[in-house]
Design an enzyme around this catalytic site. Structure first.
Site, PDB file in Angstrom:
ATOM      1  CB  CYS A 253      -0.893   0.009   1.236  1.00 24.61           C
ATOM      2  SG  CYS A 253      -1.838  -1.473   1.414  1.00 24.61           S
TER       3      CYS A 253
HETATM    4  N1  SAJ Z   1       7.205   2.225   8.349  1.00 24.33           N
HETATM    5  C1  SAJ Z   1       8.338   2.916   8.777  1.00 24.33           C
HETATM    6  N2  SAJ Z   1       8.200   3.858   9.750  1.00 24.33           N
HETATM    7  C2  SAJ Z   1       6.978   4.140  10.308  1.00 24.33           C
HETATM    8  C3  SAJ Z   1       5.841   3.423   9.857  1.00 24.33           C
HETATM    9  C4  SAJ Z   1       5.973   2.480   8.879  1.00 24.33           C
HETATM   10  O1  SAJ Z   1       9.445   2.679   8.293  1.00 24.33           O
HETATM   11  O2  SAJ Z   1       6.922   4.992  11.201  1.00 24.33           O
HETATM   12  C5  SAJ Z   1       7.345   1.245   7.282  1.00 24.33           C
HETATM   13  C6  SAJ Z   1       6.899  -0.135   7.687  1.00 24.33           C
HETATM   14  O3  SAJ Z   1       7.990  -0.867   8.217  1.00 24.33           O
HETATM   15  C7  SAJ Z   1       6.427  -0.722   6.368  1.00 24.33           C
HETATM   16  C8  SAJ Z   1       5.910   0.481   5.628  1.00 24.33           C
HETATM   17  O4  SAJ Z   1       6.476   1.636   6.246  1.00 24.33           O
HETATM   18  O5  SAJ Z   1       7.490  -1.274   5.654  1.00 24.33           O
HETATM   19  C9  SAJ Z   1       4.398   0.595   5.664  1.00 24.33           C
HETATM   20  O6  SAJ Z   1       3.980   0.440   7.014  1.00 24.33           O
HETATM   21  P1  SAJ Z   1       2.430   0.796   7.373  1.00 24.33           P
HETATM   22  O7  SAJ Z   1       2.089   0.202   8.656  1.00 24.33           O
HETATM   23  O8  SAJ Z   1       2.186   2.234   7.209  1.00 24.33           O
HETATM   24  O9  SAJ Z   1       1.694   0.133   6.126  1.00 24.33           O
HETATM   25  P2  SAJ Z   1       0.719  -1.096   5.895  1.00 24.33           P
HETATM   26  O10 SAJ Z   1       0.745  -1.277   4.431  1.00 24.33           O
HETATM   27  O11 SAJ Z   1       0.940  -2.261   6.764  1.00 24.33           O
HETATM   28  O12 SAJ Z   1      -0.711  -0.627   6.355  1.00 24.33           O
HETATM   29  C10 SAJ Z   1      -1.115   0.641   6.043  1.00 24.33           C
HETATM   30  C11 SAJ Z   1      -2.076   0.940   7.171  1.00 24.33           C
HETATM   31  N3  SAJ Z   1      -1.201   1.345   8.267  1.00 24.33           N
HETATM   32  C12 SAJ Z   1      -1.551   2.045   9.308  1.00 24.33           C
HETATM   33  O13 SAJ Z   1      -2.552   2.727   9.317  1.00 24.33           O
HETATM   34  C13 SAJ Z   1      -0.668   1.936  10.505  1.00 24.33           C
HETATM   35  C14 SAJ Z   1      -3.051   1.913   6.646  1.00 24.33           C
HETATM   36  O14 SAJ Z   1      -2.397   3.081   6.264  1.00 24.33           O
HETATM   37  C15 SAJ Z   1      -3.825   1.326   5.525  1.00 24.33           C
HETATM   38  O15 SAJ Z   1      -4.974   0.734   6.065  1.00 24.33           O
HETATM   39  C16 SAJ Z   1      -3.061   0.304   4.730  1.00 24.33           C
HETATM   40  O16 SAJ Z   1      -1.704   0.654   4.766  1.00 24.33           O
HETATM   41  C17 SAJ Z   1      -3.629   0.321   3.347  1.00 24.33           C
HETATM   42  O17 SAJ Z   1      -4.292  -0.646   3.031  1.00 24.33           O
HETATM   43  O18 SAJ Z   1      -3.443   1.324   2.654  1.00 24.33           O
END
Ligand code: SAJ
Length: 434
Positions: free
Chosen positions: A277
């Site tokens: 995503c």
């Molecule tokens: N990451 C970082 N630093 C952060 C947060 C995340 O390096 O502070 C990295 C993670 O390790 C990962 C990537 O970014 O590799 C994405 O992490 P994420 O948790 O933002 O992404 P997803 O794809 O697991 O889930 C997200 C959902 N996340 C949250 O709301 C916490 C949400 O935005 C959506 O429901 C989903 O993507 C989607 O379907 O779009």
């Protein structure tokens, strides 16, 4: 058939729970959605091109962690859930939610071929009374410019004979506090009648539906949400690079900044940006704006910073080995955690794959351990998870922590590893006797 009769008939079937809902794409979004509609007492049919997924559902078995198998089994027993690969079932449905993947092409352009294929399947089975809701994340305009014309080609009229809306998914895999049922759901209809029917359907299953004025607004809301994350992750990765230059501990800086109770939201630096995503959705937005001769500078810059992080961390491994008088070539490197984020088993777009590839290119002997990922394909390399973590830690000349799964005992890792490159600050809380 007059406008009121189609709409009223559909509203009535929703109100008396006799409506039959189809979910096209029963994956990490579609299956939880099917489960909440089933829990609301609506009959649900999952449609998927995967015969395995269809067979699993019909056997009362779940393959999505967020939906327990006993929920699927109970819905099957209650006659509320079935699945098929046969799109002819569309003729019997009242409503259809489209939850198919929207990846990028090799050219990094949007690939909405799955949406188009499904729309074609619906278009020649479209009948008065149908409600179609697109949930797949896509660029603003997809619902109106791509789906609507294909459905109108049937001769039926949107908002009169059938209804069309966009409602972005907000599933965060593995999350238990915010679920499909209790996460507010944005809904944008092509016409007021489209919004009214889509809202009525989703309010049977979801606690709060948030109406917006158009499908474009709804499409843009989702892209803002995920662009917000990608840009802030890019910012905090650049803060890591700055702290490196300044000789500061970026984790100490961020943890301290996070004590501010307002006006700050904590993001943490890492190995890069993974998942299907966050690395992808913002590029749907920048692509659309490029078509309108506008450059989405923050998106492009964040993407540049985030995709550069694997190379930065591989350089840190090289530096660590160099300090020990060891070239990367021939050195043994263990990657700890390869999933794209903590406590998931998904490796899609995981920066760990880039890190392993870059190390392999430099001649390192690379292996990995991840409690959730038994094997992984990196370019031409097929790697198996190290069976014994302690031995792997002792074997390695350098350990790079890529994904900080909760299952790891960081005290043990610090004790057994000769040297560690920590992309997640996983060791920052260790007491000093380690
Ligand atoms: N990451 C970082 N630093 C952060 C947060 C995340 O390096 O502070 C990295 C993670 O390790 C990962 C990537 O970014 O590799 C994405 O992490 P994420 O948790 O933002 O992404 P997803 O794809 O697991 O889930 C997200 C959902 N996340 C949250 O709301 C916490 C949400 O935005 C959506 O429901 C989903 O993507 C989607 O379907 O779009």
């Amino acid at each position: 058939m007059t406008a009121s009769s189609s709409k009223d008939r559909l509203l009535q079937r929703i109100a008396d729970r006799s409506a039959h809902v189809g979910i096209i794409g029963i994956g990490y979004v579609g299956l939880p959605l099917a489960a909440v509609f089933g829990a609301a007492g609506l009959r649900v049919t999952g449609l998927d091109t995967s015969a395995e997924r269809v067979a699993a559902i019909n056997a009362g078995r779940s393959y999505i962690n967020d939906v327990p198998t006993d929920v699927v089994a109970q819905l099957r027993a209650d006659g509320l859930l079935d699945a098929t690969t046969d799109f002819d079932v569309i003729s019997d449905l009242d409503a259809i939610s489209i939850c198919v993947p929207t990846p990028l092409r090799k050219t990094r352009d949007p690939d909405i071929s799955a949406i188009i294929a499904v729309t074609e399947q619906i278009a020649h089975r479209l009948r008065p009374g149908h409600l179609i809701v697109l949930e797949s994340t896509t660029y603003p305009g997809t619902t109106r410019e791509v789906i609507l014309p294909r459905l109108e080609a049937s001769g039926l009229t949107v908002g009169v004979d059938y209804f069309l809306a966009f409602s972005p998914e907000r599933v965060d895999p593995g999350r238990t506090d915010w679920t499909t049922r209790n996460t507010p759901k944005i809904m944008g209809g092509v016409t007021p009648a489209c919004l009214e029917t889509a809202r009525a359907l989703y309010e049977t299953a979801i606690e709060r539906v948030v109406p917006v004025s158009s499908p474009e607004v709804a499409e843009m809301v989702k892209l803002l949400e995920n662009t917000f994350r990608a840009v802030n992750i890019g910012l905090v990765n650049e803060v890591l690079l700055m702290c490196d230059k300044l000789g500061l501990d970026v984790w100490e800086v961020i943890d301290a900044a996070a004590t501010k109770p307002f006006g700050f939201m904590k993001f943490t630096p890492g190995p890069g940006l993974g998942g299907h995503c966050i690395p992808i959705d913002p590029l749907y937005l920048s692509w659309k704006l490029k078509m309108l001769n506008y450059t989405a500078r923050f998106i492009d810059l964040a993407s540049e910073v985030n995709t550069e992080m694997p190379r930065y961390w591989v350089q840190k491994v090289q530096d660590a080995l160099n300090d020990a008088g060891r070239p990367v070539k021939g050195s043994r490197v263990l990657a700890l955690g390869v999933a794209y984020k903590r406590d998931v088993d998904d490796v899609r777009e995981s920066p760990a794959l880039d890190i392993i590839h870059l190390l392999h290119e430099k001649g390192a002997l690379v292996t990995y351990h991840d409690p959730h990922v038994p094997e992984v394909q990196v370019e031409g390399l097929r790697l198996q998870c190290e069976p014994d973590l302690d031995n792997a830690l002792k074997w390695a000349d350098c350990v790079i922590i890529v994904t900080d799964h909760s299952a790891y005992d960081w005290q043990r890792v610090a004790r057994l590893a000769r040297r560690v490159v920590d992309t997640r600050g996983a060791l920052r809380h260790l007491t000093h006797e380690s």
